[in-house]
Each structure stands twice: as C-alpha cells, then as structure tokens.
Enzyme design. Structure first.
Site, PDB file in Angstrom:
ATOM      1  N   THR A  98      -5.476 -32.925  10.820  1.00  0.00           N
ATOM      2  CA  THR A  98      -6.242 -32.527   9.638  1.00  0.00           C
ATOM      3  C   THR A  98      -6.630 -33.815   8.929  1.00  0.00           C
ATOM      4  OG1 THR A  98      -5.119 -30.405   9.394  1.00  0.00           O
ATOM      5  CG2 THR A  98      -6.190 -31.301   7.440  1.00  0.00           C
ATOM      6  N   LYS A 173     -11.436 -26.364   8.106  1.00  0.00           N
ATOM      7  CA  LYS A 173     -10.012 -26.474   7.753  1.00  0.00           C
ATOM      8  C   LYS A 173      -9.850 -26.667   6.243  1.00  0.00           C
ATOM      9  CE  LYS A 173      -5.549 -26.824   8.183  1.00  0.00           C
ATOM     10  NZ  LYS A 173      -4.826 -27.783   9.033  1.00  0.00           N
TER      11      LYS A 173
END
Length: 289
Positions: A98, A173
């Site tokens: 991420t 995300k």
C-alpha cells in the site's frame, strides 16, 4: 507453473508467497531484509531464498513485492541491488504494497524503459485474508499485462480486479481505507454509547448487524472491541501511514476528507496510549480511557 520472486515477508507477504508456492504450484524464490525469515520460509514451503532483491528477481517471469512504504519500495526496486536491475525483458513486476499512486507511476515508467511491465496491486483483507488466501486485490496497469498476471495473483486472492491504468490500484485502496476509517469510528462510538446506556452489546449487535448498520467491521470486530482486546490485526501505525497517503492525495486532487482527517487524529491519540501495534478497532480505547 511460472518462475516467481517475492520480496518482503512481513505478516502479509509471508503467507502470500506461501500460497503462490503451495496453491499456485509456482517455482518461488523469496527475499526478506531479515534473512532468517527468508530461510524459515524456504524451509517451510520447500522454496528458495536469495540474498538481495536483484538476485531474487533475476530471470523470473513474475516478481512480487509487499514492503512498508514508498521509500522501501524504491529501495527494493531501483536502489542498490534492486530487483529492476536484473528483471528480464517482458517480465511483470506486481507490487502489493500500500503505497502512493505517484510512486506506482514512477516505477511503471522506469519498468517500461527497461523493457518489462509494472502493476500496482495493493490488497485488502488483513493478516487473516493473507493467511487464508482470500485477499481482495485492486490492480492498476495495462489490460493485457493484467490478464497475463491475474491467474498468478489469484493464488492468494478471492477477488482480483483491474481498476484502470497504473496508479488506479493504489487510488482504489485509498478509497477502501477512507471507508474503513469512518466505519470503525462509527462502530466504536456505537459500542461506547451502548455501554453508557446500559445496553447488552452482544444483544444489540446481534440485532443491528442484520440491518442497514451491518458491516465486515461489525461482524468481525465487535466482540474483541467489547472485550477491550486489540493485540492483533491491522496495526494503528499502518493505518496512519495509509490515511496519510489518502490525505496527501486529496491535497493533490482537491477531494475533501474531513472525517478521514479527524479519524487520523484519533488514531494519533491511540498511539499516545501506547497502541501503535493495536488493531485499528482500538479507536474504542480512546473513548474509554
């Protein structure tokens, strides 16, 4: 069967790499900054390990990474002994970190210059999702490259989707984390309110979870929240990193994220309570301190 490299064996990467070997049946070589963990993985899954990202990635069809942040990602790709130095023409680099959409675009340009492909592919589902091989993967990149990589990614995933060009996976995300932040804060306040009102939280959740208030967070976290247990799961430190990425991107694109910014500060308070490694559901702890 493909030749696969996996860089980064944290709580997510370790089982993800394992699924690529056992479920996917691929020839997997791993790298981890702490070599002992790479050796342990190789012994457990009857795979291989290498001393550097460059050595790990050499001549592989697919190279995966799952590291901490943008700087870590740059280090294992274009840094000294980075994976990009040895990747073969036409190979595919799949980043499960991420990170920012900015670094994804940066590395995609560099990959193209060197003759291979890059996909940003952050995941959702937490440690349990990684261990059970049921992660959700949000991918950014070229459609044909995605179609080639999807069957391999499915080795550790329940759902894999192409969200758009490079960077779109990371942006998706961010949406995921923005939604979770608000949900967890709402759940924390609801449980806190219910306790103050003298209600039986078990009975309350049993009823409201079947209606419009129901969510994954409610189903999977209310019991531990009610019991004040937070020593597991997705760490507050990681969530603050993710929310920081969201807020930085919002500054660039003009999005207004007042709730996200507020919840980020609430997590800062949890850190001050010593909850850096507590699960994100520990937002309740700041209300009950």
């Amino acid at each position: 069967m493909a030749t696969v490299a996996f860089i980064g064996l944290g709580v997510m990467g370790y089982p993800m790499a394992g699924h690529l070997k056992t479920r996917g049946g691929h020839d997997v070589t791993v790298y981890n900054r702490t070599e002992a963990k790479a050796k342990k993985w190789a012994e457990q899954f009857e795979g291989k390990h290498a001393a550097t990202p460059a050595e790990t990635a050499k001549d592989k069809d697919f190279v995966f990474s799952c590291v901490g942040n943008d700087d870590d990602l740059r280090s294992v790709t274009i840094g000294e002994n980075g994976a990009f130095a040895t990747m073969k023409k036409g190979a595919i680099f799949i980043d499960n970190t991420t990170a920012s959409a900015e670094v994804a675009r940066e590395l995609a340009v560099e990959a193209e210059r060197r003759g291979f492909h890059f996909l940003d592919a952050p995941v959702s589902g937490g440690q349990a999702g990684a261990e059970n091989g049921v992660l959700t993967v949000m991918v950014g990149g070229d459609e044909k490259v995605f179609e080639c990589a999807q069957p391999v990614i499915e080795g550790y995933a329940r759902a894999v989707g192409l969200m758009g060009p490079v960077g779109a996976g990371q942006l998706t995300k961010m949406v995921n984390q923005i939604c979770i932040a608000g949900l967890v804060q709402g759940l924390a306040e609801g449980i806190h309110f219910g306790k103050k009102a003298g209600l039986d939280i078990e009975k309350v959740i049993e009823v409201i979870s079947k209606g419009a208030a129901g969510s994954w967070q409610m189903e999977n976290r209310y019991k531990t929240m009610n019991a004040g247990k937070y020593d597991f799961g997705f760490a507050v430190d990681w969530m603050r990193k993710d929310l920081g990425i969201c807020l930085e991107e919002a500054d660039r694109n003009g999005a207004l994220l007042p709730v996200t910014a507020l919840v980020d500060q609430f997590y800062k308070e949890v850190q001050k309570l010593g909850g850096n490694r507590w699960d994100t559901s520990s937002l309740l702890a700041r209300l009950e301190k």
